[in-house]
Write a protein that holds these residues in place. Structure first.
Motif, PDB file in Angstrom:
ATOM      1  N   MET A 275      67.483  37.336  38.303  1.00  0.00           N
ATOM      2  CA  MET A 275      67.494  35.942  37.833  1.00  0.00           C
ATOM      3  C   MET A 275      67.305  35.896  36.311  1.00  0.00           C
ATOM      4  O   MET A 275      66.414  36.549  35.783  1.00  0.00           O
ATOM      5  N   ILE A 276      68.157  35.152  35.644  1.00  0.00           N
ATOM      6  CA  ILE A 276      67.976  34.955  34.206  1.00  0.00           C
ATOM      7  C   ILE A 276      67.739  33.468  33.965  1.00  0.00           C
ATOM      8  O   ILE A 276      68.615  32.653  34.235  1.00  0.00           O
ATOM      9  N   PRO A 277      66.528  33.104  33.495  1.00  0.00           N
ATOM     10  CA  PRO A 277      66.250  31.675  33.287  1.00  0.00           C
ATOM     11  C   PRO A 277      67.007  31.148  32.073  1.00  0.00           C
ATOM     12  O   PRO A 277      67.495  31.927  31.245  1.00  0.00           O
ATOM     13  N   PHE A 278      67.084  29.844  31.961  1.00  0.00           N
ATOM     14  CA  PHE A 278      67.719  29.251  30.795  1.00  0.00           C
ATOM     15  C   PHE A 278      66.811  29.367  29.576  1.00  0.00           C
ATOM     16  O   PHE A 278      67.254  29.604  28.459  1.00  0.00           O
ATOM     17  N   ASN A 279      65.530  29.216  29.823  1.00  0.00           N
ATOM     18  CA  ASN A 279      64.580  29.170  28.718  1.00  0.00           C
ATOM     19  C   ASN A 279      63.228  29.728  29.140  1.00  0.00           C
ATOM     20  O   ASN A 279      62.846  29.648  30.297  1.00  0.00           O
ATOM     21  N   LYS A 280      62.517  30.327  28.180  1.00  0.00           N
ATOM     22  CA  LYS A 280      61.116  30.712  28.394  1.00  0.00           C
ATOM     23  C   LYS A 280      60.368  30.305  27.135  1.00  0.00           C
ATOM     24  O   LYS A 280      60.844  30.608  26.038  1.00  0.00           O
TER      25      LYS A 280
ATOM     26  N   ASN B 123      68.974  28.150  13.300  1.00  0.00           N
ATOM     27  CA  ASN B 123      67.799  28.808  13.874  1.00  0.00           C
ATOM     28  C   ASN B 123      68.042  29.345  15.279  1.00  0.00           C
ATOM     29  O   ASN B 123      67.098  29.646  15.996  1.00  0.00           O
ATOM     30  N   ALA B 124      69.315  29.417  15.694  1.00  0.00           N
ATOM     31  CA  ALA B 124      69.641  29.891  17.050  1.00  0.00           C
ATOM     32  C   ALA B 124      68.843  29.152  18.115  1.00  0.00           C
ATOM     33  O   ALA B 124      68.353  29.744  19.067  1.00  0.00           O
ATOM     34  N   HIS B 125      68.717  27.848  17.931  1.00  0.00           N
ATOM     35  CA  HIS B 125      68.048  27.087  18.995  1.00  0.00           C
ATOM     36  C   HIS B 125      68.861  27.196  20.287  1.00  0.00           C
ATOM     37  O   HIS B 125      68.311  27.240  21.371  1.00  0.00           O
ATOM     38  N   MET B 126      70.171  27.250  20.114  1.00  0.00           N
ATOM     39  CA  MET B 126      71.046  27.166  21.274  1.00  0.00           C
ATOM     40  C   MET B 126      72.252  28.070  21.071  1.00  0.00           C
ATOM     41  O   MET B 126      72.720  28.214  19.950  1.00  0.00           O
TER      42      MET B 126
ATOM     43  N   MET C  29      68.829  31.228  26.403  1.00  0.00           N
ATOM     44  CA  MET C  29      68.424  31.560  25.035  1.00  0.00           C
ATOM     45  C   MET C  29      66.920  31.407  24.909  1.00  0.00           C
ATOM     46  O   MET C  29      66.385  30.336  25.167  1.00  0.00           O
ATOM     47  N   TYR C  30      66.257  32.494  24.601  1.00  0.00           N
ATOM     48  CA  TYR C  30      64.809  32.437  24.366  1.00  0.00           C
ATOM     49  C   TYR C  30      64.358  33.675  23.602  1.00  0.00           C
ATOM     50  O   TYR C  30      65.097  34.679  23.528  1.00  0.00           O
ATOM     51  N   TYR C  31      63.160  33.582  23.047  1.00  0.00           N
ATOM     52  CA  TYR C  31      62.549  34.711  22.356  1.00  0.00           C
ATOM     53  C   TYR C  31      62.348  35.828  23.377  1.00  0.00           C
ATOM     54  O   TYR C  31      61.760  35.600  24.436  1.00  0.00           O
ATOM     55  N   GLY C  32      62.884  37.009  23.099  1.00  0.00           N
ATOM     56  CA  GLY C  32      62.713  38.131  24.014  1.00  0.00           C
ATOM     57  C   GLY C  32      63.877  38.324  24.987  1.00  0.00           C
ATOM     58  O   GLY C  32      63.812  39.180  25.865  1.00  0.00           O
TER      59      GLY C  32
ATOM     60  N   HIS D  14      58.163  20.971  22.448  1.00  0.00           N
ATOM     61  CA  HIS D  14      58.299  21.033  23.905  1.00  0.00           C
ATOM     62  C   HIS D  14      58.620  22.482  24.283  1.00  0.00           C
ATOM     63  O   HIS D  14      59.151  23.236  23.471  1.00  0.00           O
ATOM     64  N   GLU D  15      58.324  22.862  25.503  1.00  0.00           N
ATOM     65  CA  GLU D  15      58.508  24.278  25.889  1.00  0.00           C
ATOM     66  C   GLU D  15      59.957  24.741  25.817  1.00  0.00           C
ATOM     67  O   GLU D  15      60.220  25.944  25.826  1.00  0.00           O
ATOM     68  N   THR D  16      60.896  23.818  25.730  1.00  0.00           N
ATOM     69  CA  THR D  16      62.306  24.206  25.620  1.00  0.00           C
ATOM     70  C   THR D  16      62.741  24.438  24.174  1.00  0.00           C
ATOM     71  O   THR D  16      63.884  24.826  23.927  1.00  0.00           O
ATOM     72  N   LYS D  17      61.855  24.196  23.213  1.00  0.00           N
ATOM     73  CA  LYS D  17      62.224  24.344  21.816  1.00  0.00           C
ATOM     74  C   LYS D  17      61.778  25.721  21.283  1.00  0.00           C
ATOM     75  O   LYS D  17      61.050  26.441  21.957  1.00  0.00           O
ATOM     76  N   ASN D  18      62.191  26.059  20.068  1.00  0.00           N
ATOM     77  CA  ASN D  18      61.934  27.413  19.554  1.00  0.00           C
ATOM     78  C   ASN D  18      60.448  27.736  19.379  1.00  0.00           C
ATOM     79  O   ASN D  18      60.034  28.873  19.524  1.00  0.00           O
ATOM     80  N   TYR D  19      59.664  26.727  19.025  1.00  0.00           N
ATOM     81  CA  TYR D  19      58.212  26.906  18.844  1.00  0.00           C
ATOM     82  C   TYR D  19      57.549  25.861  19.712  1.00  0.00           C
ATOM     83  O   TYR D  19      57.973  24.700  19.714  1.00  0.00           O
TER      84      TYR D  19
END
Ligand SMILES: *Cc1c(COP(=O)(O)O)cnc(C)c1O
Length: 377
Positions: free
Chosen positions: A1-6, A289-292, A355-358, A178-183
């Motif tokens: 499983m690959i989530p959309f965001n972490k 910033n590669a948000h998306m 797309m997420y950090y890591g 929000h948890e879906t944003k870069n920070y």
């Protein structure tokens, strides 16, 4: 499983949240909130940065600060999140939606001027995917028509336009943690950027329930009282403590995301050259910033088919905004100025990839394999 965001977790967040809890100053404007404020003011180069409970609330504060009243009109794109509009509708404004550009999906700056009427009070550009709107043109229109500019930079932390941080170009800027944003903050969080000193004092009052409490604490008034309208826009310090963990490693998070963005781009550009898909455009002068990472496919049917393939592979690729002007509240509180040439069409073609950090190389490969296979490659 690959989530959309972490949400990013760089390592120190837990310790900072505990430190904050133990500080006995947990309700707001504690140590971590102060650290975050200082970081934003130095990093973004703005007059004043105030943490808020969300970007939604930062937008609401901006609407109060520019005195939006019943009957005022506010110009914005229809391709955005509901809060961009709601903040102004709550103060009685009518929303005037303007079409987006085909390339960046940002408000089409060449269509703003014709939407201006006697009632227009503000323009709200949304920096979609952390890629800047054409701010020079927008600021020029605003100054010629005496309008406020509130930048919805919810997705734009670490992005710049001609060297300036997003949110520091208009009169106000707003960010989301929000948890879906870069920070991210623990819970939810946001930031109001104030670029004109004359609004700072009133912003502090509105943020603290309409009281002059911050002036009182600084010893500038001898009692604290109810002086204006306001609400509870001040976040708790544990939220800021979590955010501080990310800000400390802001460059590392940004570089990691940009690396993933570039890998997606490299692996998919062949399909773009063959004319099968379109990849994002970053105009000259914009640092993103590669948000998306998104791609655009042929049409709605093709997107439905591709999203189905992703779902079968347990990969969470998703679509994005349903244009606000076509939503029930959008019909009630807004109108679309001019022709909807791109808003609906482009929104129906868009697919956002995980797309997420890591995000790992293997994960990026797995996502790109689905797309390549879908197009018979
Ligand atoms: C996320 C987002 C918001 C809302 O942010 P919250 O912090 O969740 O209130 C507003 N506008 C845009 C463009 C967003 O992406």
């Amino acid at each position: 499983m690959i989530p959309f965001n972490k949400p990013p977790l760089t390592g120190n967040e837990e310790q900072y949240v505990l430190e904050s809890m133990r500080s006995a100053k947990i309700s707001g404007d504690g140590e971590f909130t102060k650290r975050c404020h200082k970081w934003f003011e130095e990093k973004l180069l703005c007059k004043k940065a105030l943490l808020t409970t969300s970007c939604t609330h930062a937008l609401e504060m901006a609407a109060i600060l520019i005195d939006i009243k019943e009957g005022d009109e506010v110009i914005m794109p229809s391709y955005t999140f509901v809060s961009t509009a709601n903040a102004f509708v709550l103060r009685g404004a009518k929303i005037v939606f303007v079409d987006i550009r085909q390339d960046t999906l940002n408000i089409d700056e060449t269509k703003i001027e014709q939407a201006i009427t006697q009632k227009t009070k503000a323009i709200v550009p949304v920096h979609y995917a952390g890629v800047a709107c054409e701010m020079d043109t927008i600021m020029d229109i605003a100054s010629r028509h005496n309008l406020f500019v509130v930048e919805d930079a919810a997705q734009g932390m670490m992005s710049t336009y001609k060297g300036k941080a997003l949110g520091t170009i208009g009169h106000f800027g707003t960010y989301s943690f929000h948890e879906t944003k870069n920070y991210t903050s623990a819970g939810e969080g946001g930031l109001l950027i104030i670029n004109d000193e004359k609004f700072v004092q009133r912003a502090e009052i509105i943020r603290e329930k309409g009281t002059n409490r911050s002036l009182f604490f600084r010893g500038m008034v001898d009692k604290y009282s109810w002086v204006d309208i306001g609400s509870s826009y001040l976040p708790n310090d544990m939220s800021a403590a979590y955010l501080w963990g990310g800000l400390e490693r802001a460059d590392e998070i940004n570089d990691d995301r940009l690396g993933s963005w570039q890998k997606y781009h490299d692996r998919l550009q062949e399909l773009e050259k063959e004319g099968l898909i379109e990849l994002p455009t970053i105009p000259d002068g914009c640092v993103q910033n590669a948000h998306m990472f998104y791609l655009k496919v042929k049409d709605l049917d093709e997107r439905t088919a591709l999203l189905y393939k992703f779902k079968k592979e347990h990969i969470w690729a998703v679509f994005h905004y349903v244009p606000l002007h076509s939503a029930p509240a959008g019909l009630k509180y807004g109108r679309f100025d001019g022709i909807d040439e791109f808003t609906t069409k482009e929104s129906e073609r868009l697919v956002r990839l995980p797309m997420y950090y890591g995000l790992s190389n293997d994960e990026i490969d797995a996502v790109c394999d689905v797309i390549n296979f879908f197009y018979g490659r």
